[in-house]
Design a protein around this motif. Structure first.
Motif, PDB file in Angstrom:
ATOM      1  N   SER B 209       0.824  -1.210   0.000  1.00  0.00           N
ATOM      2  CA  SER B 209       0.000   0.000   0.000  1.00  0.00           C
ATOM      3  C   SER B 209       0.862   1.266   0.000  1.00  0.00           C
ATOM      4  O   SER B 209       0.349   2.364   0.200  1.00  0.00           O
ATOM      5  CB  SER B 209      -0.966  -0.007   1.182  1.00  0.00           C
ATOM      6  OG  SER B 209      -0.247  -0.002   2.400  1.00  0.00           O
ATOM      7  N   GLY B 426       6.566  -0.784  -7.534  1.00  0.00           N
ATOM      8  CA  GLY B 426       5.496   0.045  -6.998  1.00  0.00           C
ATOM      9  C   GLY B 426       5.163   1.195  -7.936  1.00  0.00           C
ATOM     10  O   GLY B 426       5.872   1.480  -8.904  1.00  0.00           O
ATOM     11  N   VAL B 427       4.064   1.866  -7.646  1.00  0.00           N
ATOM     12  CA  VAL B 427       3.548   2.938  -8.515  1.00  0.00           C
ATOM     13  C   VAL B 427       4.217   4.262  -8.186  1.00  0.00           C
ATOM     14  O   VAL B 427       4.722   4.956  -9.067  1.00  0.00           O
ATOM     15  CB  VAL B 427       2.017   3.059  -8.367  1.00  0.00           C
ATOM     16  CG1 VAL B 427       1.485   4.205  -9.220  1.00  0.00           C
ATOM     17  CG2 VAL B 427       1.335   1.749  -8.757  1.00  0.00           C
ATOM     18  N   MET B 435      -2.262   4.874 -14.134  1.00  0.00           N
ATOM     19  CA  MET B 435      -3.146   3.912 -13.456  1.00  0.00           C
ATOM     20  C   MET B 435      -4.483   3.748 -14.179  1.00  0.00           C
ATOM     21  O   MET B 435      -5.078   2.676 -14.171  1.00  0.00           O
ATOM     22  CB  MET B 435      -3.387   4.341 -12.010  1.00  0.00           C
ATOM     23  CG  MET B 435      -2.201   4.108 -11.105  1.00  0.00           C
ATOM     24  SD  MET B 435      -1.932   2.355 -10.775  1.00  0.00           S
ATOM     25  CE  MET B 435      -3.031   2.115  -9.379  1.00  0.00           C
ATOM     26  N   VAL B 465       0.562   6.906  -5.931  1.00  0.00           N
ATOM     27  CA  VAL B 465      -0.263   5.769  -6.353  1.00  0.00           C
ATOM     28  C   VAL B 465      -1.441   6.143  -7.267  1.00  0.00           C
ATOM     29  O   VAL B 465      -1.582   5.580  -8.346  1.00  0.00           O
ATOM     30  CB  VAL B 465      -0.810   4.936  -5.169  1.00  0.00           C
ATOM     31  CG1 VAL B 465      -1.575   3.705  -5.669  1.00  0.00           C
ATOM     32  CG2 VAL B 465       0.330   4.506  -4.245  1.00  0.00           C
ATOM     33  N   PHE B 466      -2.276   7.075  -6.848  1.00  0.00           N
ATOM     34  CA  PHE B 466      -3.471   7.404  -7.632  1.00  0.00           C
ATOM     35  C   PHE B 466      -3.232   8.668  -8.458  1.00  0.00           C
ATOM     36  O   PHE B 466      -2.591   9.607  -7.984  1.00  0.00           O
ATOM     37  CB  PHE B 466      -4.666   7.583  -6.696  1.00  0.00           C
ATOM     38  CG  PHE B 466      -4.896   6.384  -5.831  1.00  0.00           C
ATOM     39  CD1 PHE B 466      -5.395   5.205  -6.384  1.00  0.00           C
ATOM     40  CD2 PHE B 466      -4.559   6.397  -4.491  1.00  0.00           C
ATOM     41  CE1 PHE B 466      -5.572   4.073  -5.596  1.00  0.00           C
ATOM     42  CE2 PHE B 466      -4.732   5.271  -3.696  1.00  0.00           C
ATOM     43  CZ  PHE B 466      -5.245   4.103  -4.249  1.00  0.00           C
TER      44      PHE B 466
END
Lengths: 372, 481
Positions: B209, B426-427, B435, B465-466
């Protein structure tokens, strides 16, 4: 009601539902959530199988037996060895892969290969609003965004209705054999299993049946390799009891199916609990259970306990880490005790809030996993 | 890559924050002088830099909890940091954030060989986990290439993999429990020495996460008995498609190697020139390693060699000794360094179904030609985890932008053939804006709902991430407070 056959139809039904829904795959795991049955058995079929990439994608309602037969044609298998609950629970029907994933159902090979969740590469599911969500994919390594795949595994349908699962599969071993160590007693058995699992010989099962006073250590692989490791383990374990071997593959396979499905308790009375504990704590915990029978798997980390009806074992863990799940009991006991171990307050709070986000109206599988 | 602008209201609270944090941390654990915060301006994605407002280096779970509680009360974003080796910008700060580094928390708390676990503080480096148990012939399996430096906290945040995960899995498959501090300071324990945690698999969603759900301060990890031995075989092919078919045939034959590594011609030549590993000059090279006793290794290698021969290899070299094994691995292990000697490079880690390998390599070649940059390919072939290395010149104006544009096209290609944007790095910020190529807005909404639950104010590592467009409403709601 006839099971719906497409994801879109299921999503529509869920979006329009006003009352609780009890998600049902094969109906073999003995769960009785509240509400009208929502059958997933209409969602069947293999969407993709690439043996050279060790990947299988199937609709959630596909029978596990169908998958296993398909995999066998390419000498492959579901390495997490899902338990078949039918013998223990006396249920009928065809277990589905969606049910296996929803319960994170994993067998003796958990100690070596991993659990169902470790082989789950991707999911599609319908959330409580009727929205179709995908997470993960069909490749073995994927850290793109949050891993909701793991969250769905073992959520027992309380977060969403699985419609498709993507799994990593593994080669089926050429042969297997079992080292049997007898006359160990419980504490000695756990020590023997620990010695075997701590060896480099790739033990793929470590169980103890007190009724037979026998430890079973499984090894799998190519013929020469199994013969070699059988010899080494026999030497290693000779100080722990009387060592013999089951060298016939079929006999060994039958034995491990019996352990996987907890068959020794199938025809015996009483409730059955499943306790997940630190292996070395197993002897002392077993001493507190007043059980009519126990069966140890996962090197002692998994205790199956058969107890008089309506006995609550969760309190008996005391200060030991781990948790207990009620697997077999009559409806009255289930209603009185629930199925799972209560969690600490902050974790209960997180779980409740996650459920409220995935299923805002609280329509899925009420009565399971702290969902009331 | 765009980062949200710093919030002046937060910057204005700096002195109050220093005062409050100095009440819960020793003086040397609170870094606020600009000359010193600069040390935390970037991770291994060095193209992007921004010194944080403050950095803190707590030594205990209690201190982490106090820091997070105070930052939560003050509405200040926190960026967790392990060893700072992220290739995706996972610990890139913003100017209004606090870097929370766990490097001082590196103790082994418990080793338990009977139950095959080790409990460590999360700042401990990956390799030193194995170091703590190797005397007893155990090891910790996930082995990212940065394992000498990278911390377990970062491994958990990114769900790191490595070359040997075909057999042993990645971090999430070897993690049994964590102590997690949530943004409001609440400390929770999940899992432990038992193999499956109760209830929902929170451990599964925390792992990977990217430090957005909480700060892991302690971890219970599975340790495994060391195999008796391991040896590789090297094979060279004139055609990468044939090499891909060989990988597939090995897997189908029921042999499960511990690693299958692939290199293309550019990487073979560059690393051989650098390391003098004696690699053949060919289109594709495979290194396949197996484990077991000497006799077991011989038997497995014999099967693999027999399969390889059917594919007409130009070279087939089976290791017979530790020296030969080291020489076979030498070029592969120095591939990144070798390429780094002659060029700047960007390393991607998109993952594809193994069957798509020939098509993907061909398309990468075409895309690279179109844009005028070279790409080398190193690849964990057994599990489809590619590592395209895009070569560029950081001093040449426009080259970084062209490199990023090519990188984005390659990652989209990985998704289009059924793979994903990132297999193990990972992003972070690097793949954040891609994404939506892999996931629908609804898919991302389901993921962001999880963050809402753990960190309702969106203060933990919020701009990662987003896609910023997707997370904007949540982030601005948080900082408006």
């Amino acid at each position: 009601m006839t099971p719906l056959e497409t994801e879109a139809d299921l999503a529509g039904l869920i979006a329009g539902a006003r009352d609780p829904l009890a998600i049902r795959g094969g109906g073999t795991r003995g769960l009785r959530p509240q509400g009208e049955a929502l059958e997933t058995s209409g969602l069947t079929g293999i969407d993709l199988y690439e043996p050279g990439a060790l990947t299988l994608v199937a609709a959630a309602g596909t029978p596990v037996g169908d998958l296993q037969r398909l995999l066998a044609t390419e000498n492959q298998r579901l390495a997490f060895e899902p338990m078949d609950h039918r013998p223990l629970l006396g249920t009928t029907g065809e277990p589905t892969i969606g049910g296996v994933v929803a319960g994170n159902i994993s067998g003796p090979r958990r100690v070596q290969a991993g659990a169902c969740r470790d082989f789950l590469l991707g999911v599609r599911y319908i959330d409580g609003t009727g929205t179709v969500i995908k997470n993960g994919g069909r490749v073995m390594k994927n850290v793109t965004g949050y891993d909701l795949v793991k969250l769905m595994a073992g959520s027992w349908g309380t977060l969403g209705v699985l419609t498709q699962v993507s799994l990593k599969v593994l080669p089926r071993a050429e042969t297997q054999a079992t080292v049997v160590v007898s006359d160990t007693r419980l504490a000695g058995a756990v020590r023997a299993m620990s010695a075997a699992l701590g060896s480099p010989y790739e033990v793929s099962g470590a169980a103890f049946d007190p009724a037979a006073d026998s430890v079973f250590i499984r090894i799998e692989g190519f013929v020469d390799s199994v013969a070699y490791r059988l010899g080494r383990l026999t030497d290693l374990l000779s100080g722990h009891g009387t060592v013999t071997a089951i060298e016939d593959t079929d006999a060994s396979d039958t034995l491990w199916k019996r352990i996987r499905d907890v068959e020794p308790f199938a025809d015996a009375p009483g409730d059955v609990w499943r306790l997940s504990v630190k292996p070395s704590d197993a002897p002392e915990i077993c001493g507190r259970l007043d059980a009519e029978g126990v069966l140890l798997d996962w090197g002692g980390g998994l205790i199956w306990a058969r107890v008089p009806s309506a006995t609550d074992l969760r309190g008996r863990l005391g200060a030991f880490g781990g948790h207990a799940t009620l697997v077999r009991a009559d409806a009255e006991t289930r209603a009185a005790l629930g199925m799972f171990q209560p969690e600490s307050a902050p974790i209960q709070d997180i779980s409740a809030r996650l459920r409220a986000r995935f299923d805002p109206r609280g329509i899925f599988n009420r009565g399971l996993m702290g969902r009331t | 890559m765009e980062m949200p602008p710093p919030n002046p209201a937060i910057l204005a609270r700096k002195s109050r924050l220093i005062e409050r944090l100095s009440g819960v941390l020793p003086a040397d654990a609170l870094i606020h002088e600009p000359a010193e915060t600069r040390a935390y301006e970037c991770d291994a994605l060095t193209a992007y830099r921004c010194p944080p407002m403050l950095a803190v280096l707590p030594s205990t779970t209690r201190e982490v909890s106090d820091v997070l509680r105070i930052c939560h009360e003050e509405g200040v974003p926190v960026v967790p940091r392990g060893a700072g080796t992220s290739l995706a910008g996972g610990s890139l700060p913003t100017a209004d954030s606090v870097i929370l580094g766990v490097a001082r928390m590196n103790a082994v708390l418990e080793t338990d060989y009977d139950n095959r676990i080790i409990r460590v503080q999360s700042g401990r480096t990956n390799l030193s986990v194995t170091g703590a148990v190797e005397e007893e012939d155990f090891f910790y399996a996930p082995d990212p290439s940065s394992q000498l430096a990278c911390a377990i906290s970062g491994n958990i945040a990114m769900n790191s993999g490595g070359a040997h995960c075909l057999k042993y899995g990645v971090t999430t498959n070897n993690l049994l429990g964590v102590t997690l501090v949530m943004m409001d300071g609440t400390v929770i324990d999940i899992g432990g020495a038992h193999l499956d945690a109760a209830g929902l698999d929170l451990l599964g969603v925390i792992c990977g996460s990217e430090g957005q759900l909480g700060v892991v301060t302690e971890a219970t990890l599975r340790i495994l008995p060391k195999p008796e031995g391991a040896r590789p075989v090297l094979m060279g092919f004139d055609d990468s498609e044939v090499a891909g078919a060989c990988v597939s045939d090995i897997i189908k034959a029921g042999v499960l190697p511990v690693a299958i590594e692939f290199m293309d011609r550019l990487c073979i030549r560059t690393s051989d020139a650098f390391a003098n590993a004696g690699y053949p000059d060919c289109e594709a090279l495979l290194i396949v390693e197996v484990e077991g006793s000497e006799a077991e290794i011989d038997a497995q290698l014999a099967r693999i060699v027999e399969i390889a021969r059917r594919h007409n290899p130009v070279e087939l070299r089976e290791s017979k000794s530790p020296e030969e094994s080291a020489r076979i691995w030498l070029g592969r292990k120095s591939a990144f360094g070798a390429i780094g000697q002659i060029n700047d490079y960007m390393c991607l880690d998109g993952t594809i179904p193994v069957s798509a390998l020939p098509e993907v390599l061909r398309r990468i070649g075409e895309l690279a030609r179109d844009i005028g940059l070279d790409v080398g390919n190193v690849f964990h072939a057994g599990d489809g985890n590619m590592h395209p290395l895009i070569l560029f010149d950081a001093n040449k104006p426009g080259d970084l932008e062209r490199c990023e544009a090519l990188g984005a096209e390659i990652l989209k290609l990985c998704v289009d053939v059924g793979g994903c944007l990132t297999g193990e790095h990972g992003v972070g910020i690097e793949k954040r804006d891609l994404m939506l190529h892999q996931y629908s807005p609804e898919d991302l909404e389901a993921q962001m709902a999880v963050k809402d639950v753990f960190d309702p104010a969106w203060l933990l590592n919020p701009a990662k991430v987003f896609p910023l467009s997707q997370s904007q409403a949540r982030r601005t709601a948080a900082t408006a407070a």
